[in-house]
Design a protein around this motif. Structure first.
Motif, short mmCIF file in Angstrom:
data_model
loop_
_atom_site.label_atom_id
_atom_site.label_comp_id
_atom_site.label_asym_id
_atom_site.label_seq_id
_atom_site.Cartn_x
_atom_site.Cartn_y
_atom_site.Cartn_z
N UNK A 1 1.05 -0.98 0.06
CA UNK A 1 0.07 -0.07 0.07
C UNK A 1 0.71 1.37 0.03
N UNK A 2 1.90 1.41 0.87
CA UNK A 2 2.84 2.28 0.96
C UNK A 2 3.61 2.68 -0.42
N UNK A 3 3.94 1.58 -0.99
CA UNK A 3 4.74 1.60 -2.16
C UNK A 3 3.94 2.19 -3.19
N UNK A 4 2.71 1.74 -3.39
CA UNK A 4 1.67 2.51 -4.27
C UNK A 4 1.56 4.05 -4.13
N UNK A 5 1.34 4.28 -2.74
CA UNK A 5 1.23 5.64 -2.38
C UNK A 5 2.50 6.41 -2.77
N UNK A 6 3.75 5.84 -2.56
CA UNK A 6 4.84 6.55 -3.05
C UNK A 6 5.01 6.73 -4.38
N UNK A 7 4.62 5.82 -5.24
CA UNK A 7 4.62 5.95 -6.81
C UNK A 7 3.70 7.00 -7.06
N UNK A 8 2.50 6.93 -6.40
CA UNK A 8 1.53 8.05 -6.83
C UNK A 8 2.09 9.32 -6.55
N UNK A 9 2.78 9.55 -5.34
CA UNK A 9 3.46 10.77 -4.92
C UNK A 9 4.41 11.25 -6.12
N UNK A 10 5.28 10.23 -6.41
CA UNK A 10 6.38 10.71 -7.32
C UNK A 10 5.82 10.86 -8.66
N UNK B 1 2.99 12.40 -9.44
CA UNK B 1 2.17 13.61 -9.24
C UNK B 1 3.56 14.83 -9.10
N UNK B 2 4.68 14.46 -8.27
CA UNK B 2 5.75 15.25 -8.39
C UNK B 2 6.44 15.33 -9.71
N UNK B 3 6.53 14.54 -10.65
CA UNK B 3 7.02 14.49 -12.06
C UNK B 3 5.88 15.21 -12.85
N UNK B 4 4.67 15.25 -12.68
CA UNK B 4 3.67 16.03 -13.39
C UNK B 4 3.74 17.38 -13.13
#
Length: 117
Positions: free
Chosen positions: A1-10, A12-15
């Motif tokens: 779960x934390x892994x997916x949250x981290x990927x989603x934040x990365x 978003x940051x990239x966007x």
């Protein structure tokens, strides 16, 4: 779960970074010194870069300066921790020697053999 949250934040940051880069594509001139001082000293170094590179470069340089500053500031703490670690190791060795030297030797050979097991 934390892994997916981290990927989603990365993602978003990239966007966000991509949006900032696309909005600031205009070329700007970056000079080493102001024009009057450059003419006086003869150092007229100039480079034309997109504005987003100047912004991102400033952020990277600021973060690196902050990391180095903190590393230098915490040097005393690391030195003290290393010294204390060496002292603890020395004291543990000394305690082991003292325990071995103060152990009461058993008079009975049979009990001594059983105790070694």
């Amino acid at each position: 779960m934390i892994r997916y949250l981290r990927l989603a934040l990365l993602a978003l940051l990239g966007l966000v970074l991509l949006t900032v880069a696309l909005a600031n594509r205009a070329p700007v001139s970056v000079r080493l010194l102001p024009e009057d001082m450059a003419a006086l000293t003869g150092l007229t170094w100039t480079m034309t870069l997109p504005l987003f590179l100047v912004i991102f470069g400033g952020i990277v340089v600021g973060v690196l300066i902050g990391f180095v500053w903190e590393w230098l500031r915490e040097h005393g703490h690391r030195a003290t921790a290393s010294q204390k670690s060496r002292e603890v190791t020395r004291l543990e060795r000394e305690l082991a020697v003292l325990k071995d030297s103060t152990s009461v030797p058993l008079k009975d050979e049979v009990l001594a053999l059983l105790d070694k097991r």
